[in-house]
Design a protein around this motif. Sequence first.
Motif, PDB file in Angstrom:
ATOM      1  N   ALA A 149       0.831  -1.202   0.000  1.00 51.40           N
ATOM      2  CA  ALA A 149       0.000   0.000   0.000  1.00 51.40           C
ATOM      3  C   ALA A 149       0.871   1.260   0.000  1.00 51.40           C
ATOM      4  O   ALA A 149       0.552   2.241  -0.689  1.00 51.40           O
ATOM      5  CB  ALA A 149      -0.942  -0.004   1.205  1.00 51.40           C
ATOM      6  N   ALA A 150       1.965   1.240   0.739  1.00 50.86           N
ATOM      7  CA  ALA A 150       2.880   2.388   0.765  1.00 50.86           C
ATOM      8  C   ALA A 150       3.532   2.579  -0.605  1.00 50.86           C
ATOM      9  O   ALA A 150       3.725   3.721  -1.051  1.00 50.86           O
ATOM     10  CB  ALA A 150       3.944   2.195   1.845  1.00 50.86           C
ATOM     11  N   ALA A 151       3.863   1.471  -1.268  1.00 45.92           N
ATOM     12  CA  ALA A 151       4.442   1.561  -2.614  1.00 45.92           C
ATOM     13  C   ALA A 151       3.438   2.180  -3.586  1.00 45.92           C
ATOM     14  O   ALA A 151       3.811   2.978  -4.453  1.00 45.92           O
ATOM     15  CB  ALA A 151       4.877   0.184  -3.106  1.00 45.92           C
ATOM     16  N   LEU A 152       2.153   1.842  -3.435  1.00 40.90           N
ATOM     17  CA  LEU A 152       1.119   2.450  -4.277  1.00 40.90           C
ATOM     18  C   LEU A 152       1.048   3.953  -4.023  1.00 40.90           C
ATOM     19  O   LEU A 152       0.970   4.745  -4.969  1.00 40.90           O
ATOM     20  CB  LEU A 152      -0.245   1.807  -4.014  1.00 40.90           C
ATOM     21  N   ALA A 153       1.089   4.344  -2.766  1.00 39.34           N
ATOM     22  CA  ALA A 153       1.044   5.772  -2.442  1.00 39.34           C
ATOM     23  C   ALA A 153       2.234   6.508  -3.052  1.00 39.34           C
ATOM     24  O   ALA A 153       2.078   7.608  -3.597  1.00 39.34           O
ATOM     25  CB  ALA A 153       1.012   5.965  -0.927  1.00 39.34           C
ATOM     26  N   GLU A 154       3.410   5.921  -2.981  1.00 41.28           N
ATOM     27  CA  GLU A 154       4.605   6.527  -3.584  1.00 41.28           C
ATOM     28  C   GLU A 154       4.472   6.607  -5.102  1.00 41.28           C
ATOM     29  O   GLU A 154       4.860   7.602  -5.716  1.00 41.28           O
ATOM     30  CB  GLU A 154       5.858   5.724  -3.212  1.00 41.28           C
ATOM     31  N   ALA A 155       3.919   5.563  -5.703  1.00 43.22           N
ATOM     32  CA  ALA A 155       3.744   5.552  -7.154  1.00 43.22           C
ATOM     33  C   ALA A 155       2.760   6.628  -7.589  1.00 43.22           C
ATOM     34  O   ALA A 155       2.982   7.325  -8.579  1.00 43.22           O
ATOM     35  CB  ALA A 155       3.265   4.180  -7.616  1.00 43.22           C
ATOM     36  N   LYS A 156       1.677   6.776  -6.835  1.00 46.18           N
ATOM     37  CA  LYS A 156       0.702   7.812  -7.159  1.00 46.18           C
ATOM     38  C   LYS A 156       1.335   9.199  -7.056  1.00 46.18           C
ATOM     39  O   LYS A 156       1.064  10.077  -7.882  1.00 46.18           O
ATOM     40  CB  LYS A 156      -0.511   7.714  -6.242  1.00 46.18           C
ATOM     41  N   LYS A 157       2.158   9.361  -6.061  1.00 48.63           N
ATOM     42  CA  LYS A 157       2.865  10.631  -5.882  1.00 48.63           C
ATOM     43  C   LYS A 157       3.766  10.905  -7.087  1.00 48.63           C
ATOM     44  O   LYS A 157       3.810  12.023  -7.609  1.00 48.63           O
ATOM     45  CB  LYS A 157       3.695  10.545  -4.597  1.00 48.63           C
ATOM     46  N   ALA A 158       4.472   9.873  -7.535  1.00 51.34           N
ATOM     47  CA  ALA A 158       5.345  10.013  -8.698  1.00 51.34           C
ATOM     48  C   ALA A 158       4.523  10.273  -9.958  1.00 51.34           C
ATOM     49  O   ALA A 158       4.947  11.054 -10.827  1.00 51.34           O
ATOM     50  CB  ALA A 158       6.198   8.760  -8.877  1.00 51.34           C
ATOM     51  N   CYS A 159       3.353   9.668 -10.060  1.00 54.96           N
ATOM     52  CA  CYS A 159       2.503   9.869 -11.237  1.00 54.96           C
ATOM     53  C   CYS A 159       2.037  11.315 -11.343  1.00 54.96           C
ATOM     54  O   CYS A 159       1.878  11.842 -12.441  1.00 54.96           O
ATOM     55  CB  CYS A 159       1.289   8.945 -11.192  1.00 54.96           C
ATOM     56  N   ALA A 172       0.072   1.860 -11.904  1.00 53.94           N
ATOM     57  CA  ALA A 172       0.324   1.765 -10.467  1.00 53.94           C
ATOM     58  C   ALA A 172      -0.762   0.940  -9.786  1.00 53.94           C
ATOM     59  O   ALA A 172      -0.468   0.070  -8.953  1.00 53.94           O
ATOM     60  CB  ALA A 172       0.402   3.160  -9.851  1.00 53.94           C
ATOM     61  N   GLN A 173      -2.019   1.205 -10.138  1.00 57.36           N
ATOM     62  CA  GLN A 173      -3.129   0.463  -9.541  1.00 57.36           C
ATOM     63  C   GLN A 173      -3.094  -1.003  -9.954  1.00 57.36           C
ATOM     64  O   GLN A 173      -3.347  -1.890  -9.134  1.00 57.36           O
ATOM     65  CB  GLN A 173      -4.462   1.100  -9.950  1.00 57.36           C
ATOM     66  N   ASP A 174      -2.749  -1.270 -11.214  1.00 57.15           N
ATOM     67  CA  ASP A 174      -2.637  -2.656 -11.680  1.00 57.15           C
ATOM     68  C   ASP A 174      -1.537  -3.400 -10.929  1.00 57.15           C
ATOM     69  O   ASP A 174      -1.714  -4.560 -10.534  1.00 57.15           O
ATOM     70  CB  ASP A 174      -2.359  -2.704 -13.186  1.00 57.15           C
ATOM     71  N   THR A 175      -0.414  -2.741 -10.726  1.00 53.26           N
ATOM     72  CA  THR A 175       0.688  -3.363  -9.990  1.00 53.26           C
ATOM     73  C   THR A 175       0.277  -3.631  -8.551  1.00 53.26           C
ATOM     74  O   THR A 175       0.572  -4.695  -7.999  1.00 53.26           O
ATOM     75  CB  THR A 175       1.941  -2.463 -10.037  1.00 53.26           C
ATOM     76  N   TYR A 176      -0.425  -2.687  -7.946  1.00 55.27           N
ATOM     77  CA  TYR A 176      -0.921  -2.865  -6.577  1.00 55.27           C
ATOM     78  C   TYR A 176      -1.823  -4.094  -6.486  1.00 55.27           C
ATOM     79  O   TYR A 176      -1.642  -4.949  -5.606  1.00 55.27           O
ATOM     80  CB  TYR A 176      -1.679  -1.603  -6.146  1.00 55.27           C
ATOM     81  N   ARG A 177      -2.780  -4.187  -7.399  1.00 52.36           N
ATOM     82  CA  ARG A 177      -3.706  -5.335  -7.388  1.00 52.36           C
ATOM     83  C   ARG A 177      -2.958  -6.652  -7.581  1.00 52.36           C
ATOM     84  O   ARG A 177      -3.233  -7.645  -6.899  1.00 52.36           O
ATOM     85  CB  ARG A 177      -4.757  -5.170  -8.477  1.00 52.36           C
ATOM     86  N   GLN A 178      -2.004  -6.641  -8.499  1.00 48.64           N
ATOM     87  CA  GLN A 178      -1.222  -7.849  -8.772  1.00 48.64           C
ATOM     88  C   GLN A 178      -0.392  -8.240  -7.548  1.00 48.64           C
ATOM     89  O   GLN A 178      -0.337  -9.414  -7.176  1.00 48.64           O
ATOM     90  CB  GLN A 178      -0.325  -7.589  -9.973  1.00 48.64           C
ATOM     91  N   ASP A 179       0.247  -7.258  -6.923  1.00 49.23           N
ATOM     92  CA  ASP A 179       1.054  -7.547  -5.741  1.00 49.23           C
ATOM     93  C   ASP A 179       0.197  -8.047  -4.581  1.00 49.23           C
ATOM     94  O   ASP A 179       0.582  -8.972  -3.866  1.00 49.23           O
ATOM     95  CB  ASP A 179       1.841  -6.310  -5.305  1.00 49.23           C
TER      96      ASP A 179
END
Length: 100
Positions: free
Chosen positions: A54-64, A79-86
Amino acid sequence: MTIHKTLLAALFACSLAPLALAQTATPQPGDPQRWYQEDSTAQAQLRTLRKEIAAALAEAKKACRLEPSAARATCLKDAQDTYRQDMANAEKLRAAAHTQ
């Protein structure tokens, strides 16, 4: 670096963090002791991994948000697809990170 590679790198780093922490971390004055205790059960490891994903998703959204507007939607979708996959593979990721 694409957002997918960034997320994978972050997840990989998070999966190695308990190993690095156990080997090199020295408690600092004022730090809670729990920061230096490795998760002892599979359930605790999985809970921590989910927080890290979840923290990685937040960081990815920030980068996006820093991407040009034309690429932003694709970046957020990736980012959301990677989150769901992970999250779907969290147990496999946990097992791989804690096999010794």
